[in-house]
Design an enzyme around this catalytic site. Sequence first.
Site, short mmCIF file in Angstrom:
data_model
loop_
_atom_site.label_atom_id
_atom_site.label_comp_id
_atom_site.label_asym_id
_atom_site.label_seq_id
_atom_site.Cartn_x
_atom_site.Cartn_y
_atom_site.Cartn_z
N ASP A 13 8.08 -5.32 -1.87
CA ASP A 13 6.81 -4.97 -2.49
C ASP A 13 6.15 -6.22 -3.08
O ASP A 13 6.25 -6.48 -4.28
CB ASP A 13 7.03 -3.91 -3.59
N LYS A 73 1.50 5.60 4.75
CA LYS A 73 1.03 6.87 4.16
C LYS A 73 -0.37 7.23 4.65
O LYS A 73 -1.30 7.44 3.87
CB LYS A 73 1.07 6.80 2.63
O1 C5P Z 1 11.88 -0.91 -6.79
P1 C5P Z 1 12.25 0.48 -6.40
O2 C5P Z 1 13.67 0.63 -5.87
O3 C5P Z 1 11.91 1.51 -7.44
O4 C5P Z 1 11.29 0.72 -5.14
C1 C5P Z 1 11.27 1.88 -4.45
C2 C5P Z 1 10.27 1.84 -3.32
O5 C5P Z 1 10.06 3.18 -2.92
C3 C5P Z 1 8.88 1.30 -3.68
O6 C5P Z 1 8.33 0.69 -2.51
C4 C5P Z 1 8.12 2.53 -4.05
O7 C5P Z 1 6.75 2.44 -3.79
C5 C5P Z 1 8.74 3.59 -3.15
N1 C5P Z 1 8.69 4.95 -3.71
C6 C5P Z 1 9.25 5.32 -4.92
N2 C5P Z 1 9.20 6.60 -5.37
C7 C5P Z 1 8.59 7.51 -4.66
C8 C5P Z 1 8.02 7.17 -3.45
C9 C5P Z 1 8.09 5.87 -2.99
O8 C5P Z 1 9.83 4.51 -5.60
N3 C5P Z 1 8.56 8.73 -5.13
#
Ligand code: C5P
Length: 250
Positions: A13, A73
């Site tokens: 990200d 998405k």
């Molecule tokens: O840094 P982290 O492990 O929280 O990142 C999770 C990834 O999954 C990010 O790219 C975030 O946008 C995505 N995501 C999320 N929760 C959701 C849907 C998508 O964390 N409910």
Amino acid sequence: MKNRANPVYCSIDTTDLAHATRLIQSVAGGPNPAVGGIKLGLEFFLAHGAPGVRYAFPTPVRATGVGFFLDLKLHDIPNTVAGGIRAVVELAPTFITIHAGGGRAMMKAAVEEAASQAAKQNVARPKLLGVTVLTSLDRSDLESTGVNADPADQVLRLAALAHESGLDGVICSPHEIAALRKQCGPDFVLMVPGIRPVGSAANDQKRAMTPRQAVDLGATNLVVGRPIYQAQDPRAAAEAIAREAGVNEL
Ligand code: C5P
């Protein structure tokens, strides 16, 4: 424990092309990648597009079998979503996301386009995953959009629609895994963010689960971002998470 394919997709990200390239090389480069795949989403793709994907995630890294989750998405009329899919099939993504709320016709158009373009371009057919209810929305948020349902019920409803429309799976929170696995059967892909390894910071993930818990409940793939890319040694962090998820050989 029986060894299994690495289910961990590392989310990259960032809009910083050099940083993304280094991160991808560190977790996925070389003969023994530490992750099962790389997720690039809106942030990266809107900044750098297809050339950025080819630069940061080049063929030699893909060649070891590392998956590519293009998290766009998509949500528009069927013809436009099909056009979006057509535009990215050449990047041979393993997974692409579209919003299940876009409806049956939109999802079917995307499924048909993914299959026909992949055949034309001689690449593997990208699997399409539905986004159901964003975890940032609660009951009152849904109500204000005219949806009078409990988020958990709405997730099941949209996942059923995605399944019927030919999608390969959905994105879901760890707390939705068990119900969705039961409803949609063993082959439906459940791609699960909100994962935190044992002992790590939750960041803003309020209801996170460990890799082991999510896999045991029936997750197909895990999306992990910050615990990997903010670690001092991203490769070591990714390896530890893969082991927690049940991968013995890296
Ligand atoms: O840094 P982290 O492990 O929280 O990142 C999770 C990834 O999954 C990010 O790219 C975030 O946008 C995505 N995501 C999320 N929760 C959701 C849907 C998508 O964390 N409910």
